[in-house]
Motif scaffolding. Structure first.
Motif, PDB file in Angstrom:
ATOM      1  N   UNK A 226       0.806  -1.210  -0.097  1.00  0.00           N
ATOM      2  CA  UNK A 226       0.144  -0.001   0.046  1.00  0.00           C
ATOM      3  C   UNK A 226       0.716   1.194   0.023  1.00  0.00           C
ATOM      4  N   UNK A 227       0.713   2.230  -1.062  1.00  0.00           N
ATOM      5  CA  UNK A 227       1.292   3.481  -0.952  1.00  0.00           C
ATOM      6  C   UNK A 227       1.002   4.355   0.226  1.00  0.00           C
ATOM      7  N   UNK A 228      -0.462   4.253   0.815  1.00  0.00           N
ATOM      8  CA  UNK A 228      -0.647   4.880   1.967  1.00  0.00           C
ATOM      9  C   UNK A 228      -0.041   4.769   3.294  1.00  0.00           C
ATOM     10  N   UNK A 229       0.757   3.767   3.540  1.00  0.00           N
ATOM     11  CA  UNK A 229       1.482   3.719   4.737  1.00  0.00           C
ATOM     12  C   UNK A 229       2.672   4.769   4.875  1.00  0.00           C
ATOM     13  N   UNK A 230       2.449   5.442   5.780  1.00  0.00           N
ATOM     14  CA  UNK A 230       3.765   6.452   6.091  1.00  0.00           C
ATOM     15  C   UNK A 230       5.000   5.850   7.083  1.00  0.00           C
ATOM     16  N   UNK A 231       4.715   5.765   8.500  1.00  0.00           N
ATOM     17  CA  UNK A 231       5.710   5.499   9.105  1.00  0.00           C
ATOM     18  C   UNK A 231       5.077   4.017   9.502  1.00  0.00           C
ATOM     19  N   UNK A 232       6.085   2.826   9.687  1.00  0.00           N
ATOM     20  CA  UNK A 232       5.883   1.786  10.178  1.00  0.00           C
ATOM     21  C   UNK A 232       7.031   1.024  11.067  1.00  0.00           C
TER      22      UNK A 232
ATOM     23  N   UNK B 140      -9.639  -3.557   5.160  1.00  0.00           N
ATOM     24  CA  UNK B 140      -9.189  -4.777   5.655  1.00  0.00           C
ATOM     25  C   UNK B 140      -8.579  -5.772   4.759  1.00  0.00           C
ATOM     26  N   UNK B 141      -8.782  -5.713   3.423  1.00  0.00           N
ATOM     27  CA  UNK B 141      -8.084  -6.503   2.593  1.00  0.00           C
ATOM     28  C   UNK B 141      -6.606  -6.141   2.383  1.00  0.00           C
ATOM     29  N   UNK B 142      -6.484  -4.788   2.216  1.00  0.00           N
ATOM     30  CA  UNK B 142      -5.022  -4.229   2.222  1.00  0.00           C
ATOM     31  C   UNK B 142      -4.060  -4.495   3.453  1.00  0.00           C
ATOM     32  N   UNK B 143      -4.870  -4.498   4.501  1.00  0.00           N
ATOM     33  CA  UNK B 143      -4.211  -4.911   5.945  1.00  0.00           C
ATOM     34  C   UNK B 143      -3.974  -6.289   6.067  1.00  0.00           C
TER      35      UNK B 143
ATOM     36  N   UNK C 218      -1.423  -6.409  11.353  1.00  0.00           N
ATOM     37  CA  UNK C 218      -1.076  -4.847  11.174  1.00  0.00           C
ATOM     38  C   UNK C 218      -2.116  -3.926  12.065  1.00  0.00           C
ATOM     39  N   UNK C 219      -1.319  -2.944  12.539  1.00  0.00           N
ATOM     40  CA  UNK C 219      -2.187  -2.306  13.560  1.00  0.00           C
ATOM     41  C   UNK C 219      -2.308  -0.769  13.474  1.00  0.00           C
ATOM     42  N   UNK C 220      -3.219  -0.156  13.089  1.00  0.00           N
ATOM     43  CA  UNK C 220      -3.056   1.292  12.896  1.00  0.00           C
ATOM     44  C   UNK C 220      -2.877   2.101  13.880  1.00  0.00           C
ATOM     45  N   UNK C 221      -1.953   3.090  13.892  1.00  0.00           N
ATOM     46  CA  UNK C 221      -1.635   4.132  14.766  1.00  0.00           C
ATOM     47  C   UNK C 221      -1.814   5.421  14.447  1.00  0.00           C
ATOM     48  N   UNK C 222      -2.040   6.215  15.177  1.00  0.00           N
ATOM     49  CA  UNK C 222      -2.310   7.787  14.879  1.00  0.00           C
ATOM     50  C   UNK C 222      -0.951   8.486  14.883  1.00  0.00           C
ATOM     51  N   UNK C 223      -0.104   7.831  15.625  1.00  0.00           N
ATOM     52  CA  UNK C 223       1.387   8.322  15.834  1.00  0.00           C
ATOM     53  C   UNK C 223       2.240   7.091  16.404  1.00  0.00           C
ATOM     54  N   UNK C 224       3.454   7.094  15.853  1.00  0.00           N
ATOM     55  CA  UNK C 224       4.620   6.366  16.126  1.00  0.00           C
ATOM     56  C   UNK C 224       5.488   7.271  16.893  1.00  0.00           C
ATOM     57  N   UNK C 225       6.008   7.291  17.895  1.00  0.00           N
ATOM     58  CA  UNK C 225       7.197   8.079  18.357  1.00  0.00           C
ATOM     59  C   UNK C 225       8.506   7.924  17.701  1.00  0.00           C
TER      60      UNK C 225
END
Length: 430
Positions: A353-359, A390-393, A410-417
């Motif tokens: 997915x191109x939508x993932x920013x920080x992982x 759901x499918x992407x995740x 896969x777990x969505x987060x609003x912020x990864x420090x």
């Protein structure tokens, strides 16, 4: 290629104490970081180096310590900066901004900004006879305090770019406008960590400051450096900026070794250097970077293990075929097909997915390798702030499971420090 130095290199290092045994044996082993520090500086000292230190032609510095323990070095003043400027001035995609006299705005870790401010404070102390501290210790360094030289100024004053407030964004954009206004055509060069620039763009979009190029002046060229730039971050920057985005690879102790073109393909920049690739494990196509460099005449490094890993186009140990500098040896994870680096995980994330920013891959505490069934959690933020579908995740979880040999969700987060170094950790323990 066995990686042994040429006769010219041996001639340049034969009188340096750390290399005398190797010269006598006719064989140079791989030089590890602890060996460099052992007996420092006596193991490097020669009469020419003593004279250079006395004349101010060489200086003691510390490596940044963002990827490993800080290491003391001896090098010419502005060694890394001159390496950067040389590359900028010669790179076919961006040399025009150097020739045009564009100023350089640097958006990277707050540690880098603070270092420049400290150096300038010491210079003022020498001129003014004070203790080198600001008259108001709690005051933030001004733009002039953050000026490295007549061409470069640093912008960031906060550790975590995800937590920049509107005032931070408006200040940095105002400084970019001032830098652009100093050029007759309103042009400037932007030097950055890819993550930091992506965060600035996202904050500007959220604040309604992105669409107006007068509010956010567009750079004429961009260099990403300082840390690995993930595939999605590069894709995001290229979608937002209509100028070349060039990546540099290097280190404090070596200077810059490789640069990408505007398509992302790497080319060597090895003046005074040679590189060999050694497998990080038997049979692995993930390679450890071993560098011989006499570019720094005061501390030449022969067969030095930089701690960086690379992959090549065809899996061969040919430095000319490097396609990715994909992480650090100390941060590898054992996988079913061999050691896994940060870049390997990033490839899976970018493909899903191109939508993932920080992982960040989280390994639960108490699970050690070889202890039976294992699991992992891939924490993700997204550029738009919305969870993956759901499918992407599920597809991403399956892909990471295959890569790591661990059942992954896969777990969505609003912020990864961000880490204390101002860089993100790709691997974490709960």
């Amino acid at each position: 290629m066995d990686g042994q130095p040429t006769a010219d290199v041996i001639e340049q290092v034969k009188d340096i104490p750390i290399y005398r045994d190797s010269v006598a044996r006719g064989h140079f082993p791989v030089l590890e970081k602890p060996e460099i520090a052992r007996g420092f500086p006596d193991n490097w000292m020669t009469p020419p180096l003593e004279a250079a230190l006395a004349a101010g032609e060489a200086e003691y510095v510390l490596s940044t310590g963002t990827n490993h323990a800080r290491m003391q070095l001896i090098r010419p003043p502005y060694f890394l900066l001159r390496s950067y400027y040389r590359l900028w001035s010669e790179h076919p995609d961006i040399a025009h901004t150097w020739r045009d006299g564009c100023r350089r705005a640097s958006l990277t870790t707050v540690l880098a900004t603070e270092h420049v401010a400290r150096v300038n404070a010491k210079k003022r102390a020498g001129r003014d006879g004070n203790d080198g501290h600001a008259s108001t210790p709690d005051a933030e360094p001004s733009l002039d305090d953050r000026r490295l030289d007549e061409r470069t100024v640093y912008l960031n004053l906060r550790l975590d770019p995800a937590l920049w407030e509107r005032a931070d964004v408006e200040r940095m954009l105002g400084e970019l406008r001032a830098i652009a206004a100093s050029h007759p055509e309103g042009r400037y060069h932007l030097d950055c960590s890819g993550y930091h620039l992506a965060h600035l763009v996202r904050h500007a979009e959220d604040a309604g400051l992105w669409e107006d190029p007068e509010a956010f002046p567009r750079p004429a060229s961009i260099i990403t450096a300082y840390e690995y730039t993930p595939r999605n971050v590069r894709r995001f920057l290229e979608s937002r900026f209509d100028c070349p985005v060039v990546d540099l690879f290097g280190s404090t102790e070596l200077g810059y070794l490789f640069c990408s073109d505007r398509t992302g393909s790497y080319r060597p920049y090895l003046e005074g250097m040679s590189v060999e690739l050694l497998p990080v494990a038997p049979g692995s196509t993930l390679y450890s970077l071993i560098v011989t460099s006499v570019r720094n005449p005061h501390m030449p490094l022969v067969r030095y293990r930089s701690g960086d890993c690379a992959r090549t186009r065809d899996g061969s140990p040919d430095p000319e075929k490097i396609v990715s500098f994909c992480g650090r040896e100390k941060e590898l994870l054992d996988g079913p097909e061999g050691p896994v680096a940060a870049g390997d995980l990033d490839e899976r994330v970018g493909a899903a997915s191109p939508r993932v920013f920080v992982h960040q891959l989280l390994m639960p505490e108490g699970e050690s390798e070889g202890s039976g069934p294992q699991s992992a959690v891939l924490r993700c933020t997204t550029f738009d702030g919305k969870p993956l579908g759901t499918d992407e995740s599920e597809a991403l979880g399956r892909s990471v499971s295959v890569l790591t040999g661990r059942a992954c969700r896969v777990e969505h987060r609003d912020h990864i420090p961000i880490g204390a170094s101002g860089k993100y950790a790709w691997l974490a323990r709960k």
